[in-house]
Design an enzyme around this catalytic site. Structure first.
Site, mmCIF file in Angstrom:
data_model
loop_
_atom_site.group_PDB
_atom_site.id
_atom_site.type_symbol
_atom_site.label_atom_id
_atom_site.label_comp_id
_atom_site.label_asym_id
_atom_site.label_seq_id
_atom_site.Cartn_x
_atom_site.Cartn_y
_atom_site.Cartn_z
ATOM 1 N N HIS A 66 14.803 -14.863 -8.191
ATOM 2 C CA HIS A 66 13.426 -14.838 -8.685
ATOM 3 C C HIS A 66 12.644 -15.933 -7.972
ATOM 4 O O HIS A 66 12.732 -17.106 -8.328
ATOM 5 C CB HIS A 66 13.415 -15.065 -10.208
ATOM 6 C CG HIS A 66 12.057 -14.936 -10.817
ATOM 7 N ND1 HIS A 66 11.764 -14.013 -11.793
ATOM 8 C CD2 HIS A 66 10.911 -15.593 -10.577
ATOM 9 C CE1 HIS A 66 10.494 -14.126 -12.136
ATOM 10 N NE2 HIS A 66 9.943 -15.090 -11.412
ATOM 11 N N HIS A 82 8.811 -16.502 -5.674
ATOM 12 C CA HIS A 82 7.542 -15.976 -5.141
ATOM 13 C C HIS A 82 7.276 -16.618 -3.789
ATOM 14 O O HIS A 82 7.342 -17.846 -3.673
ATOM 15 C CB HIS A 82 6.401 -16.281 -6.103
ATOM 16 C CG HIS A 82 6.608 -15.708 -7.468
ATOM 17 N ND1 HIS A 82 6.100 -14.495 -7.846
ATOM 18 C CD2 HIS A 82 7.311 -16.172 -8.533
ATOM 19 C CE1 HIS A 82 6.461 -14.234 -9.097
ATOM 20 N NE2 HIS A 82 7.201 -15.246 -9.541
ATOM 21 N N HIS A 129 7.966 -9.574 -15.041
ATOM 22 C CA HIS A 129 7.933 -10.839 -15.778
ATOM 23 C C HIS A 129 7.655 -10.525 -17.248
ATOM 24 O O HIS A 129 6.630 -9.912 -17.562
ATOM 25 C CB HIS A 129 6.805 -11.730 -15.279
ATOM 26 C CG HIS A 129 7.082 -12.407 -13.965
ATOM 27 N ND1 HIS A 129 7.371 -11.722 -12.830
ATOM 28 C CD2 HIS A 129 7.116 -13.723 -13.633
ATOM 29 C CE1 HIS A 129 7.572 -12.597 -11.835
ATOM 30 N NE2 HIS A 129 7.414 -13.817 -12.298
ATOM 31 N N GLU A 157 8.246 -14.849 -21.167
ATOM 32 C CA GLU A 157 8.088 -16.219 -20.655
ATOM 33 C C GLU A 157 6.973 -16.882 -21.462
ATOM 34 O O GLU A 157 7.248 -17.576 -22.434
ATOM 35 C CB GLU A 157 7.757 -16.192 -19.156
ATOM 36 C CG GLU A 157 7.538 -17.573 -18.546
ATOM 37 C CD GLU A 157 6.877 -17.524 -17.159
ATOM 38 O OE1 GLU A 157 6.342 -16.475 -16.771
ATOM 39 O OE2 GLU A 157 6.877 -18.569 -16.484
ATOM 40 N N ASP A 172 11.841 -19.591 -8.741
ATOM 41 C CA ASP A 172 10.487 -19.196 -9.131
ATOM 42 C C ASP A 172 9.441 -19.685 -8.118
ATOM 43 O O ASP A 172 9.042 -18.921 -7.259
ATOM 44 C CB ASP A 172 10.164 -19.674 -10.556
ATOM 45 C CG ASP A 172 9.142 -18.786 -11.242
ATOM 46 O OD1 ASP A 172 8.699 -17.794 -10.627
ATOM 47 O OD2 ASP A 172 8.789 -19.058 -12.414
ATOM 48 N N ASP A 173 9.023 -20.929 -8.260
ATOM 49 C CA ASP A 173 8.033 -21.501 -7.344
ATOM 50 C C ASP A 173 8.475 -22.914 -7.004
ATOM 51 O O ASP A 173 7.919 -23.896 -7.514
ATOM 52 C CB ASP A 173 6.653 -21.502 -8.000
ATOM 53 C CG ASP A 173 6.237 -20.098 -8.392
ATOM 54 O OD1 ASP A 173 5.878 -19.318 -7.506
ATOM 55 O OD2 ASP A 173 6.323 -19.772 -9.599
HETATM 56 ZN ZN LIG Z 1 7.959 -15.687 -11.422
#
Ligand SMILES: [Zn+2]
Length: 328
Positions: A8, A10, A194, A197, A275-276
């Site tokens: 996961h 981006h 997503h 969350e 994620d990021d």
């Molecule tokens: Zn994400």
């Protein structure tokens, strides 16, 4: 080194400050004042103390960072930079969310985006053997019309590396049902979304119902609903768990309350994601370290996280078998 997978992540969220500054410079652009933390090590955004506020402020900072991209080379460079770095941490597979909307916003076409990420992928793969796939991702708070446009671009430009669909952004904007036409229009690709969350367990139910997906980005707030947990376990659901992201965006107050261990022990097909990473000061290697140091995962359990990832990866069966052989 333990083989790892980043399930996961981006693409623009991998843009570390150094490469972001380099790309901004060559494009004659300035980073927005205050975007870079004083330490220079990561990006920052305003924090109003709520999970929803933090998520939206984060999304804006993300758009500011992505806004320095201008060329196919930029996309090739950030893709290579990320894959090269994680390969050095033992990552054998990454599944990267890409966004037609972000490319369009900086004046590139979707085929140009694909050209860039493919070039970056091929260079990294040639050097380290790392494997990767891309998920065409709708940005929920950009609205349905933009998602439909991204879906059409995805459908009209099929690509062997683009194997899945994702929806990201503000979980409280619009509904999953609103984006069913976009998922349908994009073609027969694997699906994740997503959910669970910023929004609660009901969002996981809604995503499941809307897209029939078994994989979910985050899904962590499913832990709040015992019946839903039973359904997800029976389904063989695969949460892409991003612990550092959840900590920074205040989904849970501390590691102790985070459900990573409970998910794993319940038999869900848990995998990890960064994620990021440029925003959350992490990397996929660090996420595995956190699982070991804060959730007591032993080496065989850490390897099981990677096995789960490869089992649920959006790849063809030959690639899956090849990756499985690399798990030792
Ligand atoms: Zn994400």
């Amino acid at each position: 080194m333990l083989p790892k997978a980043d399930m996961h992540v981006h693409l623009e969220g991998t843009m570390a400050p150094d490469i972001t500054k380099r790309i901004a410079d060559r494009n004659g652009l300035q980073l927005k004042p205050g975007l870079l933390a004083a330490s220079g090590a990561h990006f920052q955004w305003e924090d109003d103390g709520t999970a929803q506020g933090a998520l939206m402020s984060f999304c804006n900072a993300y758009d500011d960072v992505a806004g320095v991209l201008r060329t196919v080379d930029d996309y090739a460079d950030i893709t290579y930079d990320y894959l090269h770095r994680v390969a050095g941490e033992g990552c054998i597979y990454a599944e990267i969310s890409i966004s037609a909307d972000h490319a369009l916003q900086v004046g590139l076409t979707y085929p140009q985006l694909l050209e860039g990420v493919t070039r970056g992928y091929e260079k990294a793969k040639q050097e380290s053997g790392i494997e990767a796939r891309f998920l065409s991702t709708f940005v929920r708070h950009y609205g349905v019309e933009k998602a439909l446009n991204a879906a059409k671009l995805t459908h009209d430009n099929p690509h062997p590396l683009v194997t899945g669909l994702n929806i990201a952004g503000d979980e409280n904007a619009l509904t999953f049902d609103d984006f069913i036409p976009a998922y349908e229009a994009a073609g027969a690709l694997h699906r994740t979304a997503h959910a669970g969350e910023a929004a609660g367990p009901e969002s996981v139910r809604a995503a499941r119902k809307a897209y029939s997906c078994k994989r979910f980005g985050h899904m962590v707030r499913a832990i709040e609903d015992e019946n839903l947990m039973k359904e997800l376990i029976a389904l063989g659901a695969a949460p892409e768990v991003c612990v550092s992201s959840n900590m920074v965006l205040k989904v849970f107050p501390d590691y102790k309350s985070h459900p990573l261990r409970r998910f794993f022990d319940a038999g869900l097909k848990v995998s990890l994601g960064s994620d990021d990473p440029a925003f959350f000061s992490t990397s996929i290697g660090q996420e595995y370290d956190i699982a070991r140091d804060h959730f007591g995962f032993h080496d065989d359990e850490l390897l099981q996280l990677t096995k789960n990832a490869i089992e649920t990866a959006f790849v063809d069966e030959d690639t899956r078998a090849d990756l499985q052989r690399r798990l030792g």
